[in-house]
Write a protein that holds these residues in place. Structure first.
Motif, PDB file in Angstrom:
ATOM      1  N   LEU A   1       0.732  -1.165  -0.008  1.00  0.00           N
ATOM      2  CA  LEU A   1      -0.019   0.066   0.074  1.00  0.00           C
ATOM      3  C   LEU A   1       0.809   1.435  -0.007  1.00  0.00           C
ATOM      4  O   LEU A   1       0.361   2.400  -0.477  1.00  0.00           O
ATOM      5  N   PHE A   2       2.025   1.248   0.694  1.00  0.00           N
ATOM      6  CA  PHE A   2       2.744   2.461   0.895  1.00  0.00           C
ATOM      7  C   PHE A   2       3.231   2.932  -0.543  1.00  0.00           C
ATOM      8  O   PHE A   2       3.726   2.049  -1.191  1.00  0.00           O
ATOM      9  N   SER A   3       3.547   4.229  -0.474  1.00  0.00           N
ATOM     10  CA  SER A   3       4.162   4.887  -1.475  1.00  0.00           C
ATOM     11  C   SER A   3       5.790   4.490  -1.479  1.00  0.00           C
ATOM     12  O   SER A   3       6.198   4.052  -0.442  1.00  0.00           O
ATOM     13  N   SER A   4       6.292   5.027  -2.291  1.00  0.00           N
ATOM     14  CA  SER A   4       7.996   4.720  -2.259  1.00  0.00           C
ATOM     15  C   SER A   4       8.488   5.306  -0.932  1.00  0.00           C
ATOM     16  O   SER A   4       9.509   4.889  -0.362  1.00  0.00           O
ATOM     17  N   ASP A   5       8.122   6.729  -0.814  1.00  0.00           N
ATOM     18  CA  ASP A   5       8.510   7.477   0.517  1.00  0.00           C
ATOM     19  C   ASP A   5       8.109   6.571   1.648  1.00  0.00           C
ATOM     20  O   ASP A   5       8.949   6.419   2.671  1.00  0.00           O
ATOM     21  N   GLY A   6       6.858   5.899   1.684  1.00  0.00           N
ATOM     22  CA  GLY A   6       6.351   4.974   2.952  1.00  0.00           C
ATOM     23  C   GLY A   6       7.403   3.922   2.930  1.00  0.00           C
ATOM     24  O   GLY A   6       7.575   3.440   4.116  1.00  0.00           O
ATOM     25  N   GLN A   7       7.603   3.474   1.924  1.00  0.00           N
ATOM     26  CA  GLN A   7       8.366   2.062   1.805  1.00  0.00           C
ATOM     27  C   GLN A   7       9.721   2.270   2.438  1.00  0.00           C
ATOM     28  O   GLN A   7      10.286   1.461   3.248  1.00  0.00           O
ATOM     29  N   GLN A   8      10.311   3.540   2.044  1.00  0.00           N
ATOM     30  CA  GLN A   8      11.463   3.802   2.629  1.00  0.00           C
ATOM     31  C   GLN A   8      11.558   4.006   4.187  1.00  0.00           C
ATOM     32  O   GLN A   8      12.495   3.713   4.541  1.00  0.00           O
ATOM     33  N   LEU A   9      10.609   4.701   4.619  1.00  0.00           N
ATOM     34  CA  LEU A   9      10.656   5.011   6.119  1.00  0.00           C
ATOM     35  C   LEU A   9      10.370   3.435   6.616  1.00  0.00           C
ATOM     36  O   LEU A   9      11.136   3.360   7.831  1.00  0.00           O
TER      37      LEU A   9
END
Length: 77
Positions: free
Chosen positions: A51-59
């Motif tokens: 579900l996460f965006s690339s920024d969310g995945q990075q976090l």
């Protein structure tokens, strides 16, 4: 202070309800995990990573990398 899970959810533009639906959880259950992300199962994390965006995945990856000191920080999803 916001947990890495809350930061990742917000960075991805997701609501608590979005995550609850994806995980088939009540908002109370999800909010408990959001404040204590160590309670997430691997399956729950797998669903959220989709579900996460690339920024969310990075976090999320950065939080996981804290478990292994030699983890590479430059993950590109």
């Amino acid at each position: 202070m916001k947990s890495w899970l809350e930061q990742a959810r917000i960075a991805s533009g997701l609501s608590v309800e979005d995550c609850c639906k994806a995980l088939y959880q009540s908002s109370d259950d999800f909010l408990t995990r959001e404040q204590s992300p160590g309670m997430l199962t691997l399956n729950e994390l797998r669903v959220l990573m989709k579900l996460f965006s690339s920024d969310g995945q990075q976090l999320a990856w950065n939080a996981l990398c804290e478990l292994k000191p030699s983890c590479v920080k430059g993950f590109k999803g």
